[in-house]
Design a protein around this motif. Structure first.
Motif, mmCIF file in Angstrom:
data_model
loop_
_atom_site.group_PDB
_atom_site.id
_atom_site.type_symbol
_atom_site.label_atom_id
_atom_site.label_comp_id
_atom_site.label_asym_id
_atom_site.label_seq_id
_atom_site.Cartn_x
_atom_site.Cartn_y
_atom_site.Cartn_z
ATOM 1 N N ARG A 41 0.815 -1.215 0.000
ATOM 2 C CA ARG A 41 0.000 0.000 0.000
ATOM 3 C C ARG A 41 0.850 1.267 0.000
ATOM 4 N NH1 ARG A 41 -5.071 0.065 3.646
ATOM 5 N NH2 ARG A 41 -5.786 1.348 1.957
ATOM 6 N N ALA A 42 1.941 1.264 0.723
ATOM 7 C CA ALA A 42 2.816 2.440 0.733
ATOM 8 C C ALA A 42 3.584 2.479 -0.575
ATOM 9 C CB ALA A 42 3.782 2.369 1.908
ATOM 10 N N GLY A 43 3.628 3.621 -1.223
ATOM 11 C CA GLY A 43 4.308 3.752 -2.499
ATOM 12 C C GLY A 43 5.802 3.516 -2.385
ATOM 13 N N ARG A 44 6.368 3.038 -3.465
ATOM 14 C CA ARG A 44 7.815 2.796 -3.470
ATOM 15 C C ARG A 44 8.544 4.124 -3.554
ATOM 16 N NH1 ARG A 44 9.114 -1.999 -7.527
ATOM 17 N NH2 ARG A 44 11.035 -2.055 -6.354
ATOM 18 N N VAL A 45 9.707 4.176 -2.936
ATOM 19 C CA VAL A 45 10.520 5.381 -2.955
ATOM 20 C C VAL A 45 11.126 5.519 -4.349
ATOM 21 C CG1 VAL A 45 12.592 6.440 -1.992
ATOM 22 C CG2 VAL A 45 10.995 5.225 -0.503
ATOM 23 N N THR A 46 10.958 6.670 -4.967
ATOM 24 C CA THR A 46 11.479 6.869 -6.327
ATOM 25 C C THR A 46 12.686 7.799 -6.351
ATOM 26 O OG1 THR A 46 9.905 8.657 -6.683
ATOM 27 C CG2 THR A 46 9.238 6.450 -7.424
ATOM 28 N N GLN A 47 12.939 8.497 -5.241
ATOM 29 C CA GLN A 47 14.137 9.341 -5.133
ATOM 30 C C GLN A 47 14.730 9.133 -3.748
ATOM 31 O OE1 GLN A 47 12.027 13.033 -7.068
ATOM 32 N NE2 GLN A 47 14.198 13.507 -6.786
ATOM 33 N N LEU A 48 16.066 9.065 -3.681
ATOM 34 C CA LEU A 48 16.715 8.873 -2.381
ATOM 35 C C LEU A 48 16.432 10.067 -1.488
ATOM 36 C CD1 LEU A 48 20.170 7.348 -3.381
ATOM 37 C CD2 LEU A 48 18.162 6.181 -2.467
ATOM 38 N N ARG A 100 24.556 1.514 -10.172
ATOM 39 C CA ARG A 100 25.324 2.755 -10.274
ATOM 40 C C ARG A 100 25.673 3.246 -8.866
ATOM 41 N NH1 ARG A 100 22.932 8.370 -12.220
ATOM 42 N NH2 ARG A 100 21.331 7.604 -10.854
ATOM 43 N N PHE A 101 26.907 3.742 -8.672
ATOM 44 C CA PHE A 101 27.293 4.307 -7.388
ATOM 45 C C PHE A 101 27.061 5.814 -7.425
ATOM 46 C CE2 PHE A 101 30.412 6.515 -4.751
ATOM 47 C CZ PHE A 101 30.047 6.020 -3.517
ATOM 48 N N VAL A 102 26.241 6.297 -6.509
ATOM 49 C CA VAL A 102 25.969 7.736 -6.424
ATOM 50 C C VAL A 102 26.238 8.164 -4.987
ATOM 51 C CG1 VAL A 102 24.268 9.560 -6.716
ATOM 52 C CG2 VAL A 102 24.179 7.516 -8.165
#
Ligand SMILES: [Zn+2]
Length: 112
Positions: A41-48, A100-102
């Protein structure tokens, strides 16, 4: 380094072992289905996300910044340590390679 403990906290030992195996062999789809993440139900995180106070602490203690796993949980809106609203960084998790490493820095964490 993953959200495995969060998503498996209330799963049986059998499911945890199946998910762990699927992660090792790279079966992402079966992990999402087994844990019901697709229907979560909780939306997925799309930005860190980050907490400015945590970043200041990291810089003072360790001389560098890093991403905190507990800030990236789907239902987390507030830093558990400082009780401040999490801020959204510039790193998008969709449409780019997950390998990818950020680094966490002033560009990716433009805190106010
Ligand atoms: Zn914090």
């Amino acid at each position: 380094m993953t959200l495995y403990p969060y998503y498996t906290a209330y799963q049986s030992q059998d499911v945890r072992q199946q998910v762990r195996h699927a992660m090792r062999v790279g079966e992402d789809g079966s992990v999402l289905l087994r844990l019901g993440i697709a229907a979560f139900r909780a939306g997925r995180v799309t930005q860190l996300r980050f907490c400015g106070s945590c970043l200041a602490q990291m810089r003072e203690r360790y001389g560098e910044l890093y991403w905190r796993r507990d800030h990236q949980l789907p239902s987390a809106l507030v830093c558990p340590e400082h009780a401040k609203l999490l801020q959204v960084g510039t790193v998008r998790l969709t449409g780019c390679s997950r390998h990818r490493f950020v680094p966490a820095d002033r560009q990716t964490c433009p805190w106010r």
